[in-house]
Design a protein around this motif. Structure first.
Motif, PDB file in Angstrom:
ATOM      1  N   HIS A 153       0.828  -1.205   0.000  1.00 31.95           N
ATOM      2  CA  HIS A 153       0.000   0.000   0.000  1.00 31.95           C
ATOM      3  C   HIS A 153       0.870   1.267   0.000  1.00 31.95           C
ATOM      4  O   HIS A 153       0.526   2.260  -0.640  1.00 31.95           O
ATOM      5  CB  HIS A 153      -0.920  -0.011   1.215  1.00 31.95           C
ATOM      6  N   ARG A 154       2.004   1.193   0.702  1.00 26.90           N
ATOM      7  CA  ARG A 154       2.905   2.350   0.756  1.00 26.90           C
ATOM      8  C   ARG A 154       3.423   2.707  -0.646  1.00 26.90           C
ATOM      9  O   ARG A 154       3.532   3.879  -0.991  1.00 26.90           O
ATOM     10  CB  ARG A 154       4.095   2.032   1.682  1.00 26.90           C
ATOM     11  N   VAL A 155       3.709   1.683  -1.444  1.00 29.64           N
ATOM     12  CA  VAL A 155       4.185   1.913  -2.821  1.00 29.64           C
ATOM     13  C   VAL A 155       3.046   2.473  -3.665  1.00 29.64           C
ATOM     14  O   VAL A 155       3.209   3.439  -4.418  1.00 29.64           O
ATOM     15  CB  VAL A 155       4.724   0.598  -3.435  1.00 29.64           C
ATOM     16  N   LEU A 156       1.875   1.884  -3.517  1.00 28.88           N
ATOM     17  CA  LEU A 156       0.712   2.323  -4.308  1.00 28.88           C
ATOM     18  C   LEU A 156       0.410   3.798  -4.043  1.00 28.88           C
ATOM     19  O   LEU A 156       0.166   4.576  -4.975  1.00 28.88           O
ATOM     20  CB  LEU A 156      -0.495   1.452  -3.963  1.00 28.88           C
ATOM     21  N   GLU A 157       0.448   4.191  -2.785  1.00 25.16           N
ATOM     22  CA  GLU A 157       0.103   5.569  -2.432  1.00 25.16           C
ATOM     23  C   GLU A 157       1.087   6.582  -2.993  1.00 25.16           C
ATOM     24  O   GLU A 157       0.737   7.736  -3.206  1.00 25.16           O
ATOM     25  CB  GLU A 157       0.047   5.702  -0.909  1.00 25.16           C
ATOM     26  N   ALA A 158       2.316   6.138  -3.228  1.00 27.82           N
ATOM     27  CA  ALA A 158       3.357   7.068  -3.689  1.00 27.82           C
ATOM     28  C   ALA A 158       3.450   7.128  -5.217  1.00 27.82           C
ATOM     29  O   ALA A 158       4.311   7.833  -5.762  1.00 27.82           O
ATOM     30  CB  ALA A 158       4.709   6.643  -3.101  1.00 27.82           C
ATOM     31  N   LEU A 159       2.558   6.371  -5.917  1.00 30.48           N
ATOM     32  CA  LEU A 159       2.664   6.355  -7.386  1.00 30.48           C
ATOM     33  C   LEU A 159       2.286   7.716  -7.967  1.00 30.48           C
ATOM     34  O   LEU A 159       1.233   8.281  -7.627  1.00 30.48           O
ATOM     35  CB  LEU A 159       1.742   5.274  -7.969  1.00 30.48           C
ATOM     36  N   PRO A 160       3.111   8.250  -8.874  1.00 31.11           N
ATOM     37  CA  PRO A 160       2.805   9.560  -9.465  1.00 31.11           C
ATOM     38  C   PRO A 160       1.720   9.448 -10.540  1.00 31.11           C
ATOM     39  O   PRO A 160       1.463   8.365 -11.073  1.00 31.11           O
ATOM     40  CB  PRO A 160       4.150   9.973 -10.085  1.00 31.11           C
ATOM     41  N   GLU A 161       1.097  10.568 -10.842  1.00 29.35           N
ATOM     42  CA  GLU A 161       0.142  10.646 -11.952  1.00 29.35           C
ATOM     43  C   GLU A 161       0.911  10.507 -13.267  1.00 29.35           C
ATOM     44  O   GLU A 161       2.102  10.802 -13.321  1.00 29.35           O
ATOM     45  CB  GLU A 161      -0.558  12.016 -11.950  1.00 29.35           C
ATOM     46  N   GLY A 162       0.197  10.094 -14.322  1.00 21.68           N
ATOM     47  CA  GLY A 162       0.850  10.035 -15.632  1.00 21.68           C
ATOM     48  C   GLY A 162       0.567   8.728 -16.325  1.00 21.68           C
ATOM     49  O   GLY A 162      -0.335   7.965 -15.933  1.00 21.68           O
ATOM     50  N   GLU A 163       1.351   8.459 -17.360  1.00 20.55           N
ATOM     51  CA  GLU A 163       1.104   7.281 -18.184  1.00 20.55           C
ATOM     52  C   GLU A 163       2.006   6.119 -17.743  1.00 20.55           C
ATOM     53  O   GLU A 163       3.210   6.286 -17.585  1.00 20.55           O
ATOM     54  CB  GLU A 163       1.365   7.600 -19.658  1.00 20.55           C
ATOM     55  N   TYR A 164       1.388   4.950 -17.581  1.00 19.58           N
ATOM     56  CA  TYR A 164       2.094   3.749 -17.106  1.00 19.58           C
ATOM     57  C   TYR A 164       2.206   2.722 -18.223  1.00 19.58           C
ATOM     58  O   TYR A 164       1.317   2.618 -19.076  1.00 19.58           O
ATOM     59  CB  TYR A 164       1.344   3.129 -15.920  1.00 19.58           C
ATOM     60  N   GLU A 165       3.298   1.978 -18.172  1.00 20.87           N
ATOM     61  CA  GLU A 165       3.448   0.865 -19.116  1.00 20.87           C
ATOM     62  C   GLU A 165       3.152  -0.439 -18.379  1.00 20.87           C
ATOM     63  O   GLU A 165       3.740  -0.722 -17.330  1.00 20.87           O
ATOM     64  CB  GLU A 165       4.883   0.839 -19.676  1.00 20.87           C
ATOM     65  N   VAL A 166       2.225  -1.215 -18.941  1.00 26.53           N
ATOM     66  CA  VAL A 166       1.804  -2.469 -18.322  1.00 26.53           C
ATOM     67  C   VAL A 166       2.231  -3.633 -19.208  1.00 26.53           C
ATOM     68  O   VAL A 166       1.976  -3.622 -20.418  1.00 26.53           O
ATOM     69  CB  VAL A 166       0.260  -2.510 -18.173  1.00 26.53           C
ATOM     70  N   CYS A 167       2.876  -4.608 -18.629  1.00 22.99           N
ATOM     71  CA  CYS A 167       3.195  -5.834 -19.374  1.00 22.99           C
ATOM     72  C   CYS A 167       2.888  -7.044 -18.497  1.00 22.99           C
ATOM     73  O   CYS A 167       3.436  -7.177 -17.404  1.00 22.99           O
ATOM     74  CB  CYS A 167       4.671  -5.854 -19.780  1.00 22.99           C
ATOM     75  N   ILE A 168       1.983  -7.873 -18.960  1.00 25.60           N
ATOM     76  CA  ILE A 168       1.788  -9.190 -18.337  1.00 25.60           C
ATOM     77  C   ILE A 168       1.939 -10.212 -19.459  1.00 25.60           C
ATOM     78  O   ILE A 168       1.087 -10.327 -20.344  1.00 25.60           O
ATOM     79  CB  ILE A 168       0.407  -9.321 -17.647  1.00 25.60           C
ATOM     80  N   ASP A 169       3.067 -10.922 -19.420  1.00 25.26           N
ATOM     81  CA  ASP A 169       3.382 -11.899 -20.473  1.00 25.26           C
ATOM     82  C   ASP A 169       2.894 -13.273 -20.004  1.00 25.26           C
ATOM     83  O   ASP A 169       3.665 -14.096 -19.505  1.00 25.26           O
ATOM     84  CB  ASP A 169       4.898 -11.898 -20.717  1.00 25.26           C
ATOM     85  N   SER A 170       1.577 -13.474 -20.134  1.00 20.79           N
ATOM     86  CA  SER A 170       0.974 -14.732 -19.672  1.00 20.79           C
ATOM     87  C   SER A 170       0.189 -15.371 -20.810  1.00 20.79           C
ATOM     88  O   SER A 170      -0.041 -14.740 -21.844  1.00 20.79           O
ATOM     89  CB  SER A 170       0.028 -14.452 -18.495  1.00 20.79           C
ATOM     90  N   THR A 171      -0.200 -16.611 -20.606  1.00 20.74           N
ATOM     91  CA  THR A 171      -1.119 -17.266 -21.537  1.00 20.74           C
ATOM     92  C   THR A 171      -2.211 -17.948 -20.730  1.00 20.74           C
ATOM     93  O   THR A 171      -1.962 -18.476 -19.639  1.00 20.74           O
ATOM     94  CB  THR A 171      -0.416 -18.337 -22.398  1.00 20.74           C
ATOM     95  N   LEU A 172      -3.404 -17.898 -21.252  1.00 21.48           N
ATOM     96  CA  LEU A 172      -4.550 -18.557 -20.635  1.00 21.48           C
ATOM     97  C   LEU A 172      -5.228 -19.308 -21.775  1.00 21.48           C
ATOM     98  O   LEU A 172      -5.882 -18.704 -22.623  1.00 21.48           O
ATOM     99  CB  LEU A 172      -5.477 -17.494 -20.031  1.00 21.48           C
ATOM    100  N   ALA A 173      -5.004 -20.616 -21.814  1.00 26.27           N
ATOM    101  CA  ALA A 173      -5.407 -21.379 -22.996  1.00 26.27           C
ATOM    102  C   ALA A 173      -5.695 -22.824 -22.592  1.00 26.27           C
ATOM    103  O   ALA A 173      -5.275 -23.282 -21.524  1.00 26.27           O
ATOM    104  CB  ALA A 173      -4.265 -21.355 -24.018  1.00 26.27           C
ATOM    105  N   PRO A 174      -6.420 -23.568 -23.442  1.00 27.80           N
ATOM    106  CA  PRO A 174      -6.675 -24.974 -23.125  1.00 27.80           C
ATOM    107  C   PRO A 174      -5.380 -25.736 -22.821  1.00 27.80           C
ATOM    108  O   PRO A 174      -4.364 -25.522 -23.481  1.00 27.80           O
ATOM    109  CB  PRO A 174      -7.357 -25.495 -24.399  1.00 27.80           C
ATOM    110  N   GLY A 175      -5.428 -26.550 -21.839  1.00 31.28           N
ATOM    111  CA  GLY A 175      -4.256 -27.332 -21.414  1.00 31.28           C
ATOM    112  C   GLY A 175      -4.753 -28.374 -20.441  1.00 31.28           C
ATOM    113  O   GLY A 175      -5.679 -29.125 -20.769  1.00 31.28           O
ATOM    114  N   SER A 176      -4.223 -28.380 -19.235  1.00 28.22           N
ATOM    115  CA  SER A 176      -4.722 -29.340 -18.247  1.00 28.22           C
ATOM    116  C   SER A 176      -4.395 -28.886 -16.839  1.00 28.22           C
ATOM    117  O   SER A 176      -3.597 -27.973 -16.621  1.00 28.22           O
ATOM    118  CB  SER A 176      -4.135 -30.729 -18.515  1.00 28.22           C
ATOM    119  N   LEU A 177      -5.062 -29.553 -15.916  1.00 26.25           N
ATOM    120  CA  LEU A 177      -4.790 -29.375 -14.485  1.00 26.25           C
ATOM    121  C   LEU A 177      -3.908 -30.533 -14.058  1.00 26.25           C
ATOM    122  O   LEU A 177      -4.185 -31.690 -14.389  1.00 26.25           O
ATOM    123  CB  LEU A 177      -6.116 -29.357 -13.718  1.00 26.25           C
ATOM    124  N   THR A 178      -2.829 -30.229 -13.344  1.00 26.28           N
ATOM    125  CA  THR A 178      -1.859 -31.251 -12.948  1.00 26.28           C
ATOM    126  C   THR A 178      -2.008 -31.548 -11.459  1.00 26.28           C
ATOM    127  O   THR A 178      -2.019 -30.620 -10.647  1.00 26.28           O
ATOM    128  CB  THR A 178      -0.424 -30.741 -13.204  1.00 26.28           C
TER     129      THR A 178
END
Ligand code: ZN
Length: 457
Positions: A153-178
């Motif tokens: 929360h301390r980090v979140l509160e200190a975030l400045p205004e402006g434009e952010y770059e978001v990257c989540i390099d994930s996949t959500l696709a058919p596969g299986s549960l192990t």
């Protein structure tokens, strides 16, 4: 004493208790937790498979894959989630959230995202814990598509205004549960089920402590002569338990006793959550061990929230499965936060819990009914070398009180645990008395084949 016991011959869980120190078991559990800790696990995905590879170096774990879309009772196996990287950069290009630094900073099951967003657009995707401003909360969104970052929360509160770059390099696709199983065959097909969950990423008490306990207990028991067969489940919580029950429904009547292993390495005292039945043999065995531990403990009646006991104890199954923990989930402040780390669990507490599990196993293995073969008045113990007034005994004389309790109540109807509860004596004392009386021919297992023992007149 060596950490890992090398045994040429089979021992029993009772012998293990005298051979294996809590310290040694705790150190092995901790080392395994430390090895598994960096991996990003979830209810599906490669983090679980890599965890299985590590576990296979410890125990003969067999992995199973349940394909996406498989219907398991009222649920459906979801798409498989995998993640390689994720970060959030503030308007100055500084990374304020990095998957490489802590894998719980990404909302579990986040869909892939690459975007530039204003701080207002970003804000609904950021989660924190205002009441614990220095830790990262652990959150997931398995069944509704979403993405997000979790940060102090301390980090979140200190975030400045402006434009952010978001990257989540994930996949959500058919596969299986192990999921994984370790099966140790015993004399009978009747099973003891030890279940833990493998879906949490870098979190230690909840629940790498359970994974480590199940693995090290299986590793030790595989060298033992066992009466019951033991099935250790390494499953993703909830969906994994539901899938396992659906796929094994026809064999559930083999389960005689079970425990869900979670939250086992924190400094709190032991807590036992009873099975839904409340008076199953597993409930009585665990309570007996805790009552004789000489340590404080808590007992909780079954309630239908918590971990996988919810599924095992659902009304159609009502399996005799309880949960032996230390501080229960959601009752320690580190729960589901980055503070549930390698400093929160300690070998000392892990080892202490391991020993209690081994004691419970020892009670279950040894708890049976016997028949007094000389039931007309007391047998004369002195002429059999069982009376402590006799001088010159080579061995320590057996506990006279325990002998009398076992002789009196071994009518084929009272188990050794029944006798413990009536007498207030500890199981190993009653068991030793029963073994001694069997050696002298005064006692025999009540479930021995017909005609194998005769009542003496
Ligand atoms: Zn959890």
């Amino acid at each position: 004493m060596p950490d890992r016991l090398e045994r040429a011959v089979c021992s029993t869980p009772g012998q293990l208790l005298s051979e294996l120190t809590a310290d040694a078991a705790g150190r092995r559990m901790y080392a395994l937790i430390a090895e598994l800790y960096p991996l990003c696990r979830s209810i599906t995905g490669d983090g679980v498979r890599k965890s299985h590879e590590i576990l296979r170096r410890v125990v003969p774990l067999r992995s199973y894959e349940v394909p996406t879309g498989t219907e398991v009772f009222d649920w459906t196996i979801p798409n498989e989630w995998n993640i390689r990287d994720a970060y959030l950069k503030d308007p100055s290009g500084r990374i304020v959230c990095s998957f490489q630094e802590h894998n719980i900073c990404v909302l579990g099951y986040s869909v892939p995202v690459r975007a530039r967003l204003s701080s207002e657009e970003l804000r609904p995707h950021l989660r924190s814990l205002p009441e614990q401003p220095d830790v990262i909360p652990y959150l997931t969104s398995y069944y509704s598509e979403d993405w997000g970052f979790c940060l102090p929360h301390r980090v979140l509160e200190a975030l400045p205004e402006g434009e952010y770059e978001v990257c989540i390099d994930s996949t959500l696709a058919p596969g299986s549960l192990t999921y994984g199983e370790v099966f140790l065959p015993g004399e009978t097909d009747e099973e003891v089920l030890i279940s833990c969950y493998t879906c949490h990423p870098s979190l230690c008490n909840d629940n790498l402590s359970g994974v480590a306990l199940a693995a090290i207990l299986a590793q030790e028991l595989q060298h033992c002569a066992l009466r019951y067969s033991y099935r250790f489940l390494f499953i993703p919580e909830t969906i994994g338990a539901i899938a396992w029950l659906a796929l094994n429904e026809g064999r559930l009547d083999r389960i005689r006793h079970g425990l869900v292993a979670t939250c086992l390495g924190d400094p709190g005292c032991s807590t036992y959550k009873k099975s839904r039945r409340g008076d199953a043999e597993i409930d009585r065995a665990v309570l007996h061990v805790l009552q004789h531990s000489g340590e404080p403990y808590n007992v909780l009646d079954f309630f239908p929230s918590g971990s996988d006991e919810r599924q095992f104890c659902s009304p159609a199954f009502d399996l005799p499965v309880g949960s032996l923990m230390r501080t229960p989930y959601a009752r320690f402040k580190e729960y589901h936060t980055s503070a549930d780390d390698l400093s929160f669990v300690q070998p000392e507490f892990l080892g202490n819990t391991f020993r209690k599990y081994l004691q419970v196993v020892s009670v279950l293995e040894g708890n049976r009914c016997y028949l007094n073969l000389n039931p007309k008045c007391e047998p004369q113990l002195g002429k059999r070398g069982l009376y402590s007034a006799v001088g010159g005994l080579k061995k320590q004389p057996p506990n006279q009180v325990a002998l009398r309790w076992v002789l009196n109540f071994s009518d084929g109807k009272h188990s050794l645990l029944d006798i413990c509860e009536r007498s207030g004596l500890e199981f190993s004392v009653i068991r030793a008395a029963a073994d001694t009386l069997c050696e002298c021919g005064l006692l025999a297992p009540a479930d021995a084949p017909a005609g194998s023992h005769e009542i003496r007149n």
